[in-house]
Write an enzyme that holds these catalytic residues in place. Sequence first.
Site, PDB file in Angstrom:
ATOM      1  NE  ARG A  95      -3.905   0.554   1.972  1.00 32.77           N
ATOM      2  CZ  ARG A  95      -5.138   0.671   2.462  1.00 32.77           C
ATOM      3  NH1 ARG A  95      -5.361   1.445   3.519  1.00 32.77           N
ATOM      4  NH2 ARG A  95      -6.135   0.014   1.921  1.00 32.77           N
ATOM      5  CG  HIS A 122      -8.388   0.158  -2.922  1.00 32.02           C
ATOM      6  ND1 HIS A 122      -7.618  -0.934  -2.559  1.00 32.02           N
ATOM      7  CD2 HIS A 122      -9.067   0.512  -1.786  1.00 32.02           C
ATOM      8  CE1 HIS A 122      -7.819  -1.211  -1.277  1.00 32.02           C
ATOM      9  NE2 HIS A 122      -8.690  -0.357  -0.783  1.00 32.02           N
ATOM     10  CD  GLN A 125     -13.157  -1.480  -1.145  1.00 30.68           C
ATOM     11  OE1 GLN A 125     -12.431  -1.464  -0.159  1.00 30.68           O
ATOM     12  NE2 GLN A 125     -14.407  -1.933  -1.088  1.00 30.68           N
ATOM     13  CG  ASP A 213     -13.541   6.623  -1.099  1.00 35.42           C
ATOM     14  OD1 ASP A 213     -13.543   6.502   0.141  1.00 35.42           O
ATOM     15  OD2 ASP A 213     -12.489   6.570  -1.783  1.00 35.42           O
ATOM     16  CB  CYS A 253     -14.149   1.558  -0.194  1.00 36.99           C
ATOM     17  SG  CYS A 253     -13.725   3.304   0.023  1.00 36.99           S
ATOM     18  NE  ARG A 281     -10.834  -5.115   0.231  1.00 38.17           N
ATOM     19  CZ  ARG A 281      -9.991  -4.156   0.641  1.00 38.17           C
ATOM     20  NH1 ARG A 281     -10.467  -3.040   1.142  1.00 38.17           N
ATOM     21  NH2 ARG A 281      -8.679  -4.307   0.509  1.00 38.17           N
TER      22      ARG A 281
HETATM   23  N1   CP Z   1     -11.480  -0.003   2.229  1.00 39.21           N
HETATM   24  C1   CP Z   1     -10.200  -0.090   2.664  1.00 39.21           C
HETATM   25  O1   CP Z   1      -9.256  -0.296   1.903  1.00 39.21           O
HETATM   26  O2   CP Z   1     -10.072   0.066   4.007  1.00 39.21           O
HETATM   27  P1   CP Z   1      -8.680   0.212   4.793  1.00 39.21           P
HETATM   28  O3   CP Z   1      -8.064   1.516   4.355  1.00 39.21           O
HETATM   29  O4   CP Z   1      -9.067   0.202   6.236  1.00 39.21           O
HETATM   30  O5   CP Z   1      -7.808  -0.937   4.418  1.00 39.21           O
HETATM   31  N1  NVA Z   2      -9.909   6.934  -1.351  1.00 44.14           N
HETATM   32  C1  NVA Z   2      -9.576   6.475  -0.030  1.00 44.14           C
HETATM   33  C2  NVA Z   2      -9.856   5.023   0.104  1.00 44.14           C
HETATM   34  C3  NVA Z   2      -9.546   4.412   1.430  1.00 44.14           C
HETATM   35  C4  NVA Z   2      -9.799   2.944   1.486  1.00 44.14           C
HETATM   36  C5  NVA Z   2      -8.128   6.784   0.268  1.00 44.14           C
HETATM   37  O1  NVA Z   2      -7.283   6.601  -0.620  1.00 44.14           O
HETATM   38  O2  NVA Z   2      -7.824   7.223   1.376  1.00 44.14           O
END
Ligand code: CP
Ligand code: NVA
Length: 295
Positions: A95, A122, A125, A213, A253, A281
């Site tokens: 990540r 993502h 997701q 989101d 999400c 997930r």
């Molecule tokens: N939706 C999602 O990716 O959640 P986290 O950021 O908690 O992993």
């Molecule tokens: N768009 C958000 C998604 C988190 C799961 C971010 O990148 O913070």
Amino acid sequence: MRHLLEIDDLTAVELGEVLDLARGEHPRPVLAGKGVALLFEKPSARTRNSMEMAVVGLGGHPLTIRPDEVGMDERETAEDIARTLGCYHAVIGARVFDHTVLDRMAAVSPVPVVNMLSDDAHPLQALADLLTITDEFGDRDDLEVAYVGDANNVARSLALVCGLAGIGVRIASPDGFGFSPSDMAQLERVGVRLTVTSDPAEAVAGADAVYTDVWASMGQEAEAEARTAAFAGFTVDEALMAHAADDAVFLHCLPAHRGQEVAASVVDGPRSRVWPQAANRMRAARGALHWLVTR
Ligand code: CP
Ligand code: NVA
């Protein structure tokens, strides 16, 4: 060997294979005796826990690593970290902020690299989102998903997965927060049925699922105030949901900000499927990992 950095790394047929593995109730121990390295530059609740437990479900051992523990691009380069982790692990999950860090890791990694969220994408997701939509409605080819809000990482991967699955997408964003020309070109390549508007009610009209989101993603905290102003009128509330199909569901999400991008009465209400979506997930992670390690 394959990597999964964005949904369009998969063909429609391969997406079907990943989903079949995700839906399988008796996962094979394809990771028995193997490790999976999970590197996080940003916080995570769902992704870390679903990936760790998916690895366990496939018989493997997950190892979560913070970037300061390895000194990403400080103590050594992301390339050398990928080469090193690949000596011990069957898969590397990461990540990151900058998506090109994933490209650099994948270019040299001896094992599959999977994107656990970047500023651009993502995909894990999106796999869970598609599982949630098909759990609800089956494999229909007339479905329409409305995404209301920032055309961000989550929106991009969602639109790509819908494109591969034959689901239509309508996206409503304020001016300046929509898909870029290069996003549009990428979406065109997967042939997504896409409507772009700045009117949330137009996007939601008759939709089967309404998705939103956060307005400020991780890394955009300094812009939060300006974004809150720019996204006025884009809250998914009951008045907006009333434009959707009678049996429409609400998706997010998570994490959610009640009173900003979504009203508490919607995210906590009867149309909300955010908890089955979060649970999916783990199936999505299991399907993706199984597919990657059996190429
Ligand atoms: N939706 C999602 O990716 O959640 P986290 O950021 O908690 O992993
Ligand atoms: N768009 C958000 C998604 C988190 C799961 C971010 O990148 O913070």
